[in-house]
Design a protein around this motif. Structure first.
Motif, PDB file in Angstrom:
ATOM      1  N   VAL A 139       0.845  -1.194   0.000  1.00  0.00           N
ATOM      2  CA  VAL A 139       0.000   0.000   0.000  1.00  0.00           C
ATOM      3  C   VAL A 139       0.884   1.249   0.000  1.00  0.00           C
TER       4      VAL A 139
ATOM      5  N   ARG B 116       7.991  -0.204   4.280  1.00  0.00           N
ATOM      6  CA  ARG B 116       6.674  -0.596   3.791  1.00  0.00           C
ATOM      7  C   ARG B 116       6.747  -2.006   3.206  1.00  0.00           C
TER       8      ARG B 116
ATOM      9  N   GLU C 170      -3.097  -5.865  -3.061  1.00  0.00           N
ATOM     10  CA  GLU C 170      -3.517  -4.637  -2.386  1.00  0.00           C
ATOM     11  C   GLU C 170      -4.358  -3.745  -3.303  1.00  0.00           C
TER      12      GLU C 170
ATOM     13  N   HIS D 133       0.212  -1.670   7.055  1.00  0.00           N
ATOM     14  CA  HIS D 133      -0.452  -0.510   6.459  1.00  0.00           C
ATOM     15  C   HIS D 133      -0.245   0.772   7.266  1.00  0.00           C
TER      16      HIS D 133
END
Length: 381
Positions: A76, A101, A140, A353
């Motif tokens: 994401v 991430r 995603e 996230h």
């Protein structure tokens, strides 16, 4: 070839593969798997109205049973980079914690499984069966050019999966807390009730849609869909927004719109819920429009060989008794369940996230050991 799960996680994180971009993540994975002897096939798919997506299927061996690890390299967006303690795609380590991430969702799990496979194959080059990877770049995102199309390609090319382990972050607190053996279904609904606009002083010349919408929602919201099952919590309907778009206090609006979501267990079906919603709206009466779309069916992989493999491995490595759960949102396991038994087990999900998404080096080591135990037990004998 020995794979270090920490370094490999860093290598994957350093590819900024925000959906639908691949940014080299699948190249990194393919290179490692080919070095271990896997035959790799890239599966790019496209569809009008959706972004092009690259995917990877890799297999070691050509015999049954085929034990598959499924996951995704897409991540994401990072949000505001200013909120991160370091570059979200740098893969930096501070005090035993790897930040970036995708660290927990789910590049860390991919790295742990590759490392487990590399360790397993050092002493088991001649296995009675196959190991495969089903890795998408579209989990995603809208999920139309990823796992669904990959599974169709497998069928068309004679590739059969016998068991599948999905590396989603399933543990709420620590490694060994929870594995997923099913998921609830999800039905999104937009209900628009139609009236006639008019002046509030002359209601007989107008038709206010709001009372009908409120009545419909009250009936829908107050109804108990079910009490749940041994493996599923009760199905629930949640209203997420009600809008009329009216800025005037002396105008009856022409339309009133509500959106709601139903998360349902395997006592319900998508079609059955849609029929019930229409029946409720019909009972109230008036003109209305419904837009309904299911993003996933409820499914359960009953406790059996796959859940036993996970549970035994967790107990050996951590001493924990893993909970077999169906809680949480949807995952690509909802597509795989039509092809073979599927369960999910991965890292801790506390930071997925979020800003400063991270994984502890200790957890990466534990997960690698658990995956290694699963492989050893599966191919034993």
């Amino acid at each position: 070839m020995k794979i270090d799960p920490v370094k490999f996680t860093q290598d994957l994180i350093r590819c900024p593969s925000v959906t639908p971009l691949d940014a080299g993540a699948l190249d990194v994975l393919q290179s490692a798997l080919e070095g271990l002897g896997f035959v790799c096939t890239r599966l790019p798919f496209s569809e009008e109205g959706a972004d092009d997506v690259d995917n990877l299927y890799a297999r070691f061996g050509d015999a049954a049973p085929n034990f598959c690890f499924a996951g995704h390299t897409d991540v994401v967006p990072v949000g505001s980079k200013d909120g991160w303690r370091s570059d979200p795609f740098a893969g930096e380590i501070t005090d035993g914690i790897l930040y970036g991430r995708g660290a927990s969702d789910m590049k860390g799990a991919i790295a742990a499984f590759v490392a487990a496979v590399s360790d397993f194959l050092e002493g088991h080059r001649e296995i009675k069966g196959s190991i495969s990877f089903l890795i998408t770049g579209d989990e995603e995102g809208p999920a139309v050019n990823g796992t669904i199309k990959m599974l169709k390609w497998l069928e068309e090319n004679g590739e059969k999966l016998d068991y599948c382990l999905v590396g989603e972050p399933t543990n709420p607190g620590k490694i060994g807390d929870m594995a997923k053996i099913g998921r609830r279904g999800s039905l999104n609904t937009t209900l628009t009730v139609v009236g006639t606009q008019g002046h509030v002083a002359y209601p007989h010349l107008a038709d206010n849609p709001i009372p009908r919408l409120v009545k419909m929602l009250d009936i829908l919201q107050s109804h108990t869909l079910d009490e749940g099952t041994e493996h599923f919590q009760p199905s629930n309907l949640e209203v997420v927004t009600i809008d009329v778009g009216n800025t005037a206090s002396n105008v009856i609006p022409a339309e009133a719109v509500a959106k709601f979501n139903i998360r349902f267990n395997n006592l319900q079906t998508d079609q059955g819920l849609q029929d019930w919603i229409r029946a409720v709206c019909d009972s109230v009466g008036g003109t209305y429009r419904l837009e309904m779309k299911a993003s996933g069916d409820a499914f359960l992989t009953p406790p059996g060989r796959l859940s036993i493999l996970i549970s035994d491995a967790v107990r050996k490595v951590t001493g924990e008794t893993v909970e077999l759960s169906t809680t949480g949102g949807t995952s690509d396991a909802r597509f795989i369940k039509n092809h073979c038994p599927v369960s999910e087990f991965g890292l801790v999900n506390k930071t997925m996230h979020k800003v400063d998404e991270c994984v502890s080096l200790h957890d990466l080591e534990l997960l690698t050991k658990i995956y290694r135990e699963i492989l050893g037990d599966f191919f034993k004998g």
